[in-house]
Enzyme design. Structure first.
Site, PDB file in Angstrom:
ATOM      1  N   ARG A 240      -2.206  -4.676   9.160  1.00 60.43           N
ATOM      2  CA  ARG A 240      -0.795  -4.290   9.069  1.00 60.43           C
ATOM      3  C   ARG A 240      -0.332  -3.674  10.390  1.00 60.43           C
ATOM      4  O   ARG A 240      -1.070  -2.920  11.020  1.00 60.43           O
ATOM      5  CB  ARG A 240      -0.573  -3.281   7.935  1.00 60.43           C
ATOM      6  CG  ARG A 240       0.906  -3.129   7.585  1.00 60.43           C
ATOM      7  CD  ARG A 240       1.131  -2.172   6.429  1.00 60.43           C
ATOM      8  NE  ARG A 240       2.433  -2.437   5.803  1.00 60.43           N
ATOM      9  CZ  ARG A 240       3.140  -1.539   5.145  1.00 60.43           C
ATOM     10  NH1 ARG A 240       2.695  -0.300   5.003  1.00 60.43           N
ATOM     11  NH2 ARG A 240       4.308  -1.860   4.606  1.00 60.43           N
TER      12      ARG A 240
ATOM     13  N   GLN B  67      -6.617  -0.414   1.733  1.00 64.22           N
ATOM     14  CA  GLN B  67      -6.069  -0.211   3.076  1.00 64.22           C
ATOM     15  C   GLN B  67      -6.856   0.925   3.746  1.00 64.22           C
ATOM     16  O   GLN B  67      -6.858   2.055   3.263  1.00 64.22           O
ATOM     17  CB  GLN B  67      -4.586   0.142   3.034  1.00 64.22           C
ATOM     18  CG  GLN B  67      -3.966   0.147   4.432  1.00 64.22           C
ATOM     19  CD  GLN B  67      -2.519   0.572   4.433  1.00 64.22           C
ATOM     20  OE1 GLN B  67      -2.215   1.711   4.107  1.00 64.22           O
ATOM     21  NE2 GLN B  67      -1.630  -0.333   4.796  1.00 64.22           N
TER      22      GLN B  67
ATOM     23  N   ALA C 226      -0.271   0.322  11.485  1.00 61.67           N
ATOM     24  CA  ALA C 226       1.193   0.497  11.487  1.00 61.67           C
ATOM     25  C   ALA C 226       1.578   1.965  11.341  1.00 61.67           C
ATOM     26  O   ALA C 226       0.736   2.859  11.287  1.00 61.67           O
ATOM     27  CB  ALA C 226       1.800  -0.318  10.343  1.00 61.67           C
TER      28      ALA C 226
ATOM     29  N   PRO D 274       0.840  -1.199   0.000  1.00 60.68           N
ATOM     30  CA  PRO D 274       0.000   0.000   0.000  1.00 60.68           C
ATOM     31  C   PRO D 274       0.875   1.248   0.000  1.00 60.68           C
ATOM     32  O   PRO D 274       1.477   1.597   1.009  1.00 60.68           O
ATOM     33  CB  PRO D 274      -0.794  -0.128   1.306  1.00 60.68           C
ATOM     34  CG  PRO D 274       0.083  -0.967   2.196  1.00 60.68           C
ATOM     35  CD  PRO D 274       0.853  -1.883   1.302  1.00 60.68           C
ATOM     36  N   LEU D 275       0.972   1.906  -1.143  1.00 59.13           N
ATOM     37  CA  LEU D 275       1.956   2.962  -1.332  1.00 59.13           C
ATOM     38  C   LEU D 275       1.299   4.334  -1.435  1.00 59.13           C
ATOM     39  O   LEU D 275       0.370   4.529  -2.216  1.00 59.13           O
ATOM     40  CB  LEU D 275       2.751   2.675  -2.609  1.00 59.13           C
ATOM     41  CG  LEU D 275       3.520   1.345  -2.556  1.00 59.13           C
ATOM     42  CD1 LEU D 275       3.831   0.851  -3.960  1.00 59.13           C
ATOM     43  CD2 LEU D 275       4.795   1.519  -1.760  1.00 59.13           C
ATOM     44  N   THR D 276       1.803   5.278  -0.659  1.00 63.01           N
ATOM     45  CA  THR D 276       1.302   6.643  -0.709  1.00 63.01           C
ATOM     46  C   THR D 276       1.665   7.258  -2.062  1.00 63.01           C
ATOM     47  O   THR D 276       2.839   7.419  -2.370  1.00 63.01           O
ATOM     48  CB  THR D 276       1.938   7.478   0.425  1.00 63.01           C
ATOM     49  OG1 THR D 276       1.679   6.832   1.657  1.00 63.01           O
ATOM     50  CG2 THR D 276       1.379   8.878   0.451  1.00 63.01           C
TER      51      THR D 276
ATOM     52  N   ALA E 214      -3.210   3.939   1.454  1.00 60.59           N
ATOM     53  CA  ALA E 214      -3.964   4.193   2.682  1.00 60.59           C
ATOM     54  C   ALA E 214      -5.097   5.171   2.396  1.00 60.59           C
ATOM     55  O   ALA E 214      -4.875   6.253   1.858  1.00 60.59           O
ATOM     56  CB  ALA E 214      -3.037   4.755   3.757  1.00 60.59           C
TER      57      ALA E 214
ATOM     58  N   HIS F 247      -5.071  -0.579   8.674  1.00 61.47           N
ATOM     59  CA  HIS F 247      -3.738   0.021   8.824  1.00 61.47           C
ATOM     60  C   HIS F 247      -3.457   0.281  10.304  1.00 61.47           C
ATOM     61  O   HIS F 247      -3.821   1.309  10.851  1.00 61.47           O
ATOM     62  CB  HIS F 247      -3.666   1.320   8.027  1.00 61.47           C
ATOM     63  CG  HIS F 247      -2.270   1.809   7.771  1.00 61.47           C
ATOM     64  ND1 HIS F 247      -1.186   1.399   8.520  1.00 61.47           N
ATOM     65  CD2 HIS F 247      -1.760   2.660   6.835  1.00 61.47           C
ATOM     66  CE1 HIS F 247      -0.082   1.978   8.067  1.00 61.47           C
ATOM     67  NE2 HIS F 247      -0.409   2.751   7.047  1.00 61.47           N
TER      68      HIS F 247
ATOM     69  N   TYR G 110       0.223   5.682  12.814  1.00 61.87           N
ATOM     70  CA  TYR G 110      -1.105   6.234  12.594  1.00 61.87           C
ATOM     71  C   TYR G 110      -2.032   5.807  13.744  1.00 61.87           C
ATOM     72  O   TYR G 110      -1.582   5.186  14.699  1.00 61.87           O
ATOM     73  CB  TYR G 110      -1.622   5.838  11.206  1.00 61.87           C
ATOM     74  CG  TYR G 110      -0.718   6.371  10.115  1.00 61.87           C
ATOM     75  CD1 TYR G 110      -0.472   7.745  10.013  1.00 61.87           C
ATOM     76  CD2 TYR G 110      -0.065   5.527   9.228  1.00 61.87           C
ATOM     77  CE1 TYR G 110       0.390   8.255   9.048  1.00 61.87           C
ATOM     78  CE2 TYR G 110       0.795   6.023   8.258  1.00 61.87           C
ATOM     79  CZ  TYR G 110       1.023   7.391   8.183  1.00 61.87           C
ATOM     80  OH  TYR G 110       1.890   7.892   7.236  1.00 61.87           O
TER      81      TYR G 110
END
Length: 377
Positions: free
Chosen positions: A228, A104, A176, A28-30, A62, A174, A179
């Site tokens: 995660r 996510q 992790a 899951p990439l910003t 996310a 999420h 957050y």
């Protein structure tokens, strides 16, 4: 295909009996590329379709479950029914070539950005001041109220309903990377004296229950729910491997289909405590004890590193982050025996700009993320 890479292409059955086509996961990439209102952009759909096309499991960036939880510019939203139209387009694109597509679901907590939240409001388990994504100055987060905690838990459930209605195959919670869910588990962020502080695992477990119940009510038995987590944090007193051990032993009792450990290096070792010096992933696998698969991630830029990660640690799934941004054909090149052609360095002079959305290319070019580069910047 070179025979030694065959284990990367073995199918994997999840606890809910859904089968993944291979062992690769799109992390899951910003991407900072959604529209300003959190709706899905055209650029984002193209980008996510490219990155999802060859993996067994594809996880979206996310996506905030409430407006108060928005932590990135260009962050996708699952906070409103008005987000559904774009989410349906994204689900179709991510699933186009057979990947299982997962959203996510996320709340920034203290890391939310005041310039992106209603009235500049930011709430966290306990009051704290910090710098977040791209900020030059600290912002302040107030203590979230008990009523807001309950509302936020329900928001994770409502987000899950929207994900189901949009046609995705699952959600990843999420928990992790500092957050909101992570913050409740962490002694550094959570200094409350009420039940949410005395039982630091309660918020995370309530979110899992809410999501699982929504999946059961609105979805079907094929709907995937993952979680995660970050196993250790540098802050003191922060999350230790001992705290993570307790969390994992609670999570494996829940109806989850996988766990996903957030690491910068797949072979990273425990920083301190009774497990100091031991590889985090091996400890985590011991604690999971075969109850569900683990997704491992961390500085995998070549085919050799991918197969080594699975064979040396025993992790069932390997997530690709920065590398699949550099080369969206990473998986297909291994499958076709062209692993020597994989692009493993960021080249700011490439005419195709690595097929990245403009905002994400700018972040790479400016050195926002650590990664191998041709210009050694």
């Amino acid at each position: 295909m070179n025979k030694k890479f065959q284990p990367l292409f073995e199918k994997l059955k999840l606890p809910n009996n859904v089968t993944l086509d291979n062992r690769f996961v799109l992390a899951p990439l910003t991407h900072v590329s959604s529209n300003d209102d959190g709706t899905i952009s055209n650029e984002e759909v193209v980008y996510m379709e490219q990155r999802s096309k060859d993996v067994g499991l594809a996880i979206s960036a996310a996506s905030n479950v409430t407006d108060l939880g928005k932590a990135f510019p260009g962050q996708p939203s699952v906070a409103h029914d008005s987000n559904l139209e774009g989410l349906k387009r994204l689900a179709k694109a991510m699933k186009k070539n057979g990947a299982k597509a997962v959203v996510q679901i996320h709340h920034g907590g203290a890391q939310s950005l005041p310039n992106l939240t209603p009235n500049g409001d930011v709430a966290a388990p306990s009051p704290i001041s910090l710098k977040s994504f791209g900020e030059q100055e600290e912002h302040h987060a107030r203590e979230i109220t008990e009523d807001e905690i309950e509302t936020t838990i329900k928001a994770f459930g409502e987000a899950t309903r929207r994900v189901i209605e949009a046609g995705f195959d699952g959600v990843e919670i999420h928990g992790a990377n500092h957050y909101l869910i992570h913050q409740f588990v962490s002694p550094y962020y959570n200094r409350r004296n009420d039940e949410w502080g005395e039982n630091r695992y309660q918020f995370a477990l309530r979110v899992v229950d809410e999501v699982a119940e929504t999946a059961k009510t609105h979805g079907n038995e094929d709907f995937i729910v993952g979680y995660r987590f970050s196993p250790e944090e540098a802050e003191s007193p922060g999350i230790s491997m001992e705290i993570t051990e307790t969390l994992i032993k609670k999570l494996i009792e829940k109806p989850l289909d996988y766990l996903h450990v957030s690491l910068m290096d797949v072979h990273s070792k425990t920083r301190e405590g009774q497990y100091k010096g031991q590889e985090r992933i091996k400890l985590i696998l011991d604690w999971i004890n075969g109850r569900m698969p683990l997704v491992g991630i961390g500085s995998i830029f070549t085919a050799e590193q991918a197969i080594e990660a699975i064979e040396s640690t025993g992790v069932e799934l390997v997530a690709l982050g920065r590398e699949i941004l550099l080369d969206y054909n990473f998986v297909s090149k291994i499958r076709e025996g062209k692993e020597d052609e994989i692009i493993s360095q960021f080249d700011p002079n490439r005419a195709d700009k690595h097929h990245l959305p403009p905002n994400l290319w700018e972040q790479f070019n400016n050195g926002f993320y650590p990664l191998p580069r041709t210009d050694n910047k």
